[in-house]
Design a protein around this motif. Structure first.
Motif, short mmCIF file in Angstrom:
data_model
loop_
_atom_site.label_atom_id
_atom_site.label_comp_id
_atom_site.label_asym_id
_atom_site.label_seq_id
_atom_site.Cartn_x
_atom_site.Cartn_y
_atom_site.Cartn_z
N ASN A 65 6.12 -6.96 -11.75
CA ASN A 65 4.74 -6.65 -13.26
C ASN A 65 3.87 -6.54 -11.86
OD1 ASN A 65 6.05 -6.94 -15.18
ND2 ASN A 65 5.76 -9.21 -15.85
N ALA A 66 4.03 -6.70 -10.39
CA ALA A 66 3.14 -5.88 -9.48
C ALA A 66 2.70 -4.19 -9.92
CB ALA A 66 3.50 -6.04 -8.05
N LYS A 67 1.73 -3.89 -8.59
CA LYS A 67 1.84 -3.21 -8.85
C LYS A 67 2.29 -1.86 -7.95
CE LYS A 67 -2.39 0.48 -8.44
NZ LYS A 67 -4.34 0.24 -7.47
N PRO A 68 2.56 -0.77 -8.31
CA PRO A 68 3.97 -0.09 -7.05
C PRO A 68 3.43 0.81 -6.05
CG PRO A 68 3.95 1.06 -9.54
CD PRO A 68 3.34 -0.19 -9.53
N PRO A 69 3.42 0.66 -4.95
CA PRO A 69 3.17 1.32 -4.00
C PRO A 69 2.92 3.33 -4.46
CG PRO A 69 5.15 0.98 -2.85
CD PRO A 69 5.08 0.29 -4.77
N LYS A 70 2.23 3.60 -4.77
CA LYS A 70 2.10 5.30 -4.93
C LYS A 70 1.93 6.47 -3.56
CE LYS A 70 -0.19 4.59 -9.97
NZ LYS A 70 -1.24 5.02 -10.38
N LEU A 71 1.70 5.56 -2.25
CA LEU A 71 1.71 6.83 -1.26
C LEU A 71 2.51 6.39 0.07
CD1 LEU A 71 -0.17 8.58 0.69
CD2 LEU A 71 -1.20 6.15 1.63
N PRO A 124 0.84 -1.37 -0.48
CA PRO A 124 0.16 -0.45 0.46
C PRO A 124 0.55 1.41 0.03
CG PRO A 124 -0.02 -0.80 2.28
CD PRO A 124 0.73 -2.01 1.56
N CYS A 125 2.00 1.32 0.27
CA CYS A 125 2.58 2.33 1.07
C CYS A 125 4.11 2.21 0.62
CB CYS A 125 2.24 3.04 2.25
SG CYS A 125 2.20 2.00 4.05
N ILE A 150 13.40 -0.22 -3.19
CA ILE A 150 13.48 -1.68 -2.65
C ILE A 150 12.73 -2.18 -3.40
CG2 ILE A 150 13.05 -1.84 -0.73
CD1 ILE A 150 16.06 -3.84 -2.79
N ILE A 151 11.37 -1.61 -2.80
CA ILE A 151 10.02 -2.11 -3.18
C ILE A 151 9.77 -1.62 -4.65
CG2 ILE A 151 7.43 -1.58 -2.80
CD1 ILE A 151 8.59 -1.14 0.27
N LEU A 152 9.86 -0.70 -4.93
CA LEU A 152 9.81 -0.45 -7.02
C LEU A 152 10.60 -1.39 -7.32
CD1 LEU A 152 9.94 4.10 -6.17
CD2 LEU A 152 7.67 1.72 -6.93
#
Length: 333
Positions: A257-263, A204-205, A248-250
């Motif tokens: 191919n996962a949705k990156p967190p934006k918050l 989520p973040c 590291i998450i990005l």
């Protein structure tokens, strides 16, 4: 004979494989539950090295069970102590201290009693010291400050190191390695493997804190080299590089191919999160997800140095970005 504790974990399993690939024939590993051996066997299969697995001599033992260790240490010359308990749940304090401190004390005592030639202990960057006001980089010499808030895990790993140093004072040849977050394939539902499974589900973040990361291959290679050298009474930080949690998450999200967190989780939000988590655990008796120290560490950006090991062995770490590409290939399998 070489003894490996924690042979059914990420580091221990990769160490067994590395030693076998480099010609070691007398390898013994301990296990608590026979079903856990299957995880190591699966790792060998993942690397297409199933033929080497049968060389390992498995002994049922527990680092907290002294009689079982008596059998495991028979005719042992070198010990790699990879076993340990990892948890950042404050409710696991007693188990952390028992496994990591008492368990390590048992290993050290047997090494001394059985006249083991050398012990390599796998610690953690969590056991490193705390920066003073005039310091900017964490090294092996940075002093531990007992007045600073530490996680129960960090305290248990620091206590384990104290047991190893005690052994060294009593004449045991020792070397300690302090790896950062260790990446490696095959153990997707524990440790750093949860990075991939969690990010795949959707993170989520992110925060802008940072820590050190290293590949499991670099860790076991360095451990093996240090055991072969005339090196004792030393500890070495093992990290490839310092990376922010955001980056590291990005990186991982992009590669799988996962949705990156934006918050971005601001400090106030992180602090609120651990307080709400504490409250709900008390009222609903749920398992803690984030502690006060965990909230602090997510915001910490102290730089950790790998200069000592790079200079000592003239070693070049593999970059985390390129190693993540390799892990993703195994993840797809």
């Amino acid at each position: 004979m070489i003894l490996v504790t924690g042979g059914t974990g990420l580091v221990g399993a990769h160490l067994l494989l590395h030693l076998l690939e480099n010609g070691e024939k007398n390898l013994r590993a301990i296990y608590r539950d026979s079903k856990h051996i299957e995880k190591t066997k699966a790792l060998f299969e993942l690397y297409k090295k199933s033929d080497l697995f049968s060389v390992i001599k498995w002994i049922e033992a527990d680092i907290l069970d002294v009689p079982s260790l008596e059998i495991a240490f028979n005719n042992v010359g070198y010990v790699y102590h990879c076993a340990g308990f990892i948890s950042f749940n404050p409710n696991d304090e007693d188990q952390l201290r028992k496994v990591n401190i008492e368990g390590t004390a048992n290993i050290v005592n047997f090494c001394i009693d059985k006249k083991v030639t050398k012990l390599c202990h796998v610690s953690s960057i969590a056991a490193l010291g705390n920066l003073a006001q005039n310091q900017t980089i964490v090294t092996e010499e940075t002093e531990w400050n007992p007045e600073v808030l530490h996680s129960d895990y960090a305290i248990s790993k620091y206590g384990a190191e104290m047991e190893v140093w005690r052994g060294h004072q009593e004449g045991l040849q020792v070397v300690i390695v302090n790896p950062g977050v260790i990446f490696g394939p095959g153990f997707w539902n524990q440790g750093s493997g949860e990075f991939f499974t969690s990010i795949k589900k959707g993170f989520p973040c992110y925060t802008n804190g940072s820590t050190g990361y290293v590949s499991v291959i670099d860790v076991v290679k360095i451990m093996n080299q240090l055991m072969k050298l005339d090196c004792s009474g030393e500890r070495f930080i093992l990290i490839s590089e310092n990376i922010t949690y955001k980056n590291i998450i990005l990186k991982i999200a992009t590669k799988i191919n996962a949705k990156p967190p934006k918050l971005e989780a601001k400090p106030w939000l992180i602090n609120l999160a651990w307080k709400l988590d504490w409250f709900s655990s008390k009222i609903l008796k749920t398992k803690r997800k984030i502690s006060r120290h965990g909230a602090i560490s997510l915001q910490n950006s102290d730089e950790i140095s790998n200069k000592k090991i790079k200079t000592y062995l003239n070693y070049s770490f593999e970059g985390i970005d390129s190693y993540l590409d390799k892990i993703v290939i195994y993840l797809k399998k």
